[in-house]
Scaffold this active site. Structure first.
Site, PDB file in Angstrom:
ATOM      1  N   ASP A   1       0.832  -1.195   0.000  1.00 29.97           N
ATOM      2  CA  ASP A   1       0.000   0.000   0.000  1.00 29.97           C
ATOM      3  C   ASP A   1       0.878   1.262   0.000  1.00 29.97           C
ATOM      4  OD1 ASP A   1      -2.728   1.078   0.188  1.00 29.97           O
ATOM      5  OD2 ASP A   1      -2.031   1.876   2.102  1.00 29.97           O
TER       6      ASP A   1
ATOM      7  N   LYS B   1       1.259   4.358  -2.860  1.00 31.92           N
ATOM      8  CA  LYS B   1       1.180   5.798  -2.567  1.00 31.92           C
ATOM      9  C   LYS B   1       2.451   6.521  -3.026  1.00 31.92           C
ATOM     10  CE  LYS B   1      -1.929   5.170   1.371  1.00 31.92           C
ATOM     11  NZ  LYS B   1      -2.010   5.032   2.849  1.00 31.92           N
TER      12      LYS B   1
END
Lengths: 311, 311
Positions: free
Chosen positions: A165, A169
């Protein structure tokens, strides 16, 4: 709330329902597109590839696309260029740090001619919660259990702990700065041994004490020299994207970063001596919802300008 | 730089010159207004009340008004309401923290329904430079001399040290949050004795060692308990606006704030546990210029929507 007369001006804010229920996302998009109204925005708060597919398709159809879903902006460069070419109709501010003005800030800097030299960031609230717990003497395994029981992690905490994750980003930050990278180009130096990701969640939680020993040693070494461990995502034009555990000195901007907070530190031609730093809660339903709403306003405002040019 | 086709679309970005040179600002505004072109933006990078007068007048004439000048937004509430009523044509993002996304962040929060509970901020780079110098053992008088010789202060450093500029910035934050205050409502607890402001700059600099003794004592007391002095501007709906020297604990977000950096910390309904914090260089020509340019783009984009509604 002041939305500057948008409600009277564009169809996009009508509460429309698809007239034909559908189980297929692209069918749903087509049904939405067929509804009355000149300007429409596809809002994607899912974590599903099929909804992101439809978002990219929505842009090709001339619609707007606002997403908290990180998938569309982290797939192929081909998809990314579709987003870039539609940048006035595409907003994904909540992809990094929820409602924190991170992507907005970056875009303003770049739009006015600044050049980004280096980004460092803490982009996972759950991972930061775990490492900031180690500062006060928690064992890694206990910190993970605490984060799980507080609901700060995904049901399978390894989704957070794998760093995927964070990598997504970071890629979005790098692409926003103009770098042409894909997820494969992001180096993730994980802090758990490979065996942690073998087997199911239950087995992982059962073996957590043993699996966390390496991190506990790193944390103890860091504390001995007055440092603190943080999982840092970094990008520079020269070195690309790296996510790795780092032992920070007390004068580092993220040394005091607590709990589930996110933070980003941006060095540029204009912020050359000290970085621009933005920090605060980077997750949560109401924050993400408010960021998505801001994006919808921004796209809707831009759509008014298109009405002008076409008339 | 991508300005989204603005150049082809609006007259405001034409490099126009007033055809009739004038020594009177309102005359200059009228001459500007009489030039060809449907939409115009008055850009005010002065520190003069007369140019702010013209800015308020520009809004009444239907023009845009972008200013780094803090005067228009800190005078009477009557003027403030003119600015508020024209909020799509009025942008003053650089009034607080130059190009830092502080006012933008606040506005996004409020626009999407958040409620601001408390703001704390360090809003003077020159004053922060002086107090952060005390952290490393400098005497106040030496720190002031250093700041003056580095060009971080106004030619008369008392303009910075009086706190008036900080009070103006704090008032703008408070008004942006919806509080109906004037500059008279801002409490400034100065750190210099009244006699510092009697006489001229030369006399002030000559007596600086004696005038700074009180601050040196406060700094020594703070350091003994592991604290650091910072000049903090605070606002809350209950307590209004106060600017005062505070001795900060090591866990305070501004404890490590160095040099001429600015910082703002915002607690709200959504950022309830930990604040949203934005910090970085809050002054300087190129940063302010980039912020003003962003504002001009934003007003120009909005003007396109007006063309739509009128056509």
């Amino acid at each position: 709330m002041d939305i500057n007369g948008l409600e009277e001006n564009i169809d996009v804010l009508q509460r429309s329902e698809c007239t034909q229920p559908s189980t297929n996302t692209l069918d749903a998009l087509q049904a939405f597109n067929a509804l009355p109204g000149k300007r429409k925005i596809w809002v994607d708060n899912s974590a599903a590839a099929s909804v992101a597919d439809a978002g990219v398709e929505a842009l090709k159809l001339g619609m707007g696309y606002v997403c908290s879903n990180k998938i569309a902006a982290t797939r192929s460069l081909k998809d990314w260029y579709v987003l870039l070419e539609s940048r006035q109709r595409f907003k994904n501010e909540t992809n990094v740090g929820a409602a924190l003005p991170i992507l907005h800030g970056l875009r303003s800097m770049i739009e006015t001619g600044d050049r980004i030299r280096r980004i460092e960031a803490v982009l996972s609230g759950s991972v930061n919660y775990i490492f900031s717990s180690l500062d006060s003497g928690f064992k890694f395994s206990d910190a993970v259990r605490e984060a799980v029981s507080n609901g700060f992690t995904e049901p399978d905490a390894r989704i957070d702990l794998s760093g995927t994750d964070v990598a997504r980003k970071l890629l979005i930050l790098a692409r926003t700065c103009g770098d042409k990278l894909t997820l494969d180009d992001v180096t993730v130096n994980g802090f758990l041994p490979d065996e942690a990701f073998e087997g199911d969640k239950k087995r992982f939680m059962a073996q957590l004490d043993a699996l966390g020993e390496r991190v506990d040693t790193l944390a103890a070494n860091a504390m001995e020299t007055g440092k603190r461990l943080r999982f840092i995502a970094s990008w520079s034009p020269e070195n690309g994207c790296t996510c790795a555990l780092q032992a920070l000195d007390p004068d580092h901007a993220f040394f005091t970063l607590e709990g589930t907070d996110n933070a980003v530190s941006i060095l540029s031609d204009r912020y050359a001596d000290n970085p621009l730093v933005i920090q605060g809660a980077g997750a949560g339903g109401s924050l993400t919802a408010s960021g998505v709403l801001s994006d919808v306003y921004a796209v809707a405002r831009w759509m008014l300008t298109q009405n002008a040019q076409e008339s």
